[in-house]
Design an enzyme around this catalytic site. Structure first.
Site, PDB file in Angstrom:
ATOM      1  CG  LEU A 199      -1.988  -1.192   1.302  1.00  0.00           C
ATOM      2  CD1 LEU A 199      -2.644  -0.857   2.770  1.00  0.00           C
ATOM      3  CD2 LEU A 199      -3.029  -0.758   0.210  1.00  0.00           C
ATOM      4  CG  ASP A 200       0.448   4.312  -3.150  1.00  0.00           C
ATOM      5  OD1 ASP A 200       1.341   3.300  -3.487  1.00  0.00           O
ATOM      6  OD2 ASP A 200      -0.565   4.661  -3.679  1.00  0.00           O
ATOM      7  NE  ARG A 201       6.287   7.761   4.842  1.00  0.00           N
ATOM      8  CZ  ARG A 201       7.403   8.390   5.171  1.00  0.00           C
ATOM      9  NH1 ARG A 201       8.135   8.587   4.097  1.00  0.00           N
ATOM     10  NH2 ARG A 201       7.588   8.871   6.352  1.00  0.00           N
ATOM     11  NE  ARG A 238      -1.478   8.698  -5.053  1.00  0.00           N
ATOM     12  CZ  ARG A 238       0.039   8.640  -4.406  1.00  0.00           C
ATOM     13  NH1 ARG A 238       0.345   7.804  -3.901  1.00  0.00           N
ATOM     14  NH2 ARG A 238       0.341   9.931  -4.461  1.00  0.00           N
TER      15      ARG A 238
END
Length: 307
Positions: A138-140, A239
């Protein structure tokens, strides 16, 4: 650099079963040129269960590998803070003998690197006696469901499920502009260049389904709360697809809309509004369909109540 003056004997762990001997040694002997690694295999200095093996030998359970005295790069000891370990332990949504599902906190990196000293995986490896590996990332800036495997067989099963689109991942996001309340499918290939991910025909197939839940009108802007189901798992997929559709995610510092984000900041949103709300998969241990849900974080819930 660290010099080992005597041979080392290493027992093959869960995640190394099935791995080629050369690839295993490349991972173990950091800083050692590959040519040197292949030479010590070829000369018989590396032994498996006291016998010679070729570089393409596939490791099996309980193999004992002899590694000759050799100079390797020194790795810094990773010691996570008690606070980090406490946070991770309190974030466990589900755990059994084969896997772990965390409710990842916004701002926490899944692994170290790029200015991050220690991530979730390094912290957990220091705590668990058995090996543990990330199933996905998962993205930060994204919060929510994150799966880790504690057995190689579990990791392999999840990878097969992901390849065959048998894992259902649902997200909640707040995006710019009102969106009609029908399903919107974005089928656009994503290519990852040296800086970010972009829509490009030379990229990998990527499919995201956006389901608008509620629209918000505010000042001269509008926004939509959406549920997103992704069929593929490309870097920054939601995104990038949201931006491509003209609905960038709120407070996205890489793919977002500056004027929209400024308004969101004034209204109290200080983070990326993207949350991995649930994940459905076949549990490799029980062989049953399982769903794990992570509730929307309080800060995001409170922000929505203000709109």
């Amino acid at each position: 650099m660290t010099t080992h003056d005597a041979p080392r004997f290493i027992s093959v762990d869960e995640f190394s079963i099935g791995q080629r001997l050369d690839n295993y040694l490349i991972k173990q002997l950091k800083g050692v040129p590959k040519s040197r690694i292949y030479r010590i295999i070829r000369k018989g200095e590396v032994r498996v269960n006291k016998g010679r093996k070729k570089a393409d030998y596939k490791l099996v359970s309980e193999d004992i590998i002899r590694i000759p005295p050799i100079r390797t790069s020194t790795e810094k000891d990773i010691k996570p803070s008690d606070g980090l370990l406490k946070l991770l332990n309190s974030s466990i949504l589900y755990e059994d003998k084969g896997l772990l599902v965390l409710n990842k906190t916004h701002g926490m990196a899944v692994h170290g690197g790029s200015g991050v000293t220690i991530g979730i995986i390094e912290a957990l490896k220091s705590q668990y006696k058995e090996p543990i590996e990330l199933v996905h990332r998962l993205d930060r800036g994204t919060s929510g469901c994150l799966i880790l495997a504690k057995k190689r067989s579990v990791l392999k099963s999840f990878h097969e499920q992901l390849v065959h689109h048998q894992v259902e991942k649902r997200y909640i996001a707040l995006v710019k502009n009102s969106w009609s309340k029908k399903k919107h499918t974005i089928d656009a290939p994503i290519y990852q260049n040296s800086r970010n991910s972009v829509i490009d025909s030379k990229g990998k197939d990527s499919v995201s389904h956006f389901h608008p839940i509620k629209n918000f009108l505010m000042d001269d802007e509008s926004a939509s709360l959406v549920e997103v189901v992704i069929e593929t798992g490309r870097t920054h997929q939601i995104r990038v697809h949201a931006k491509h559709a003209g609905h960038p995610v709120a407070q996205d510092d890489k793919y977002g809309d500056n004027s929209f984000d400024q308004l969101m900041k004034k209204k109290g949103l200080s983070r990326l509004f993207l949350h991995a709300k649930s994940i459905v998969f076949t549990n490799p241990i029980t062989n049953e369909i399982q769903k794990v849900t992570a509730p929307l974080p309080n800060d995001l819930e409170e922000f929505l109540n203000k709109l």
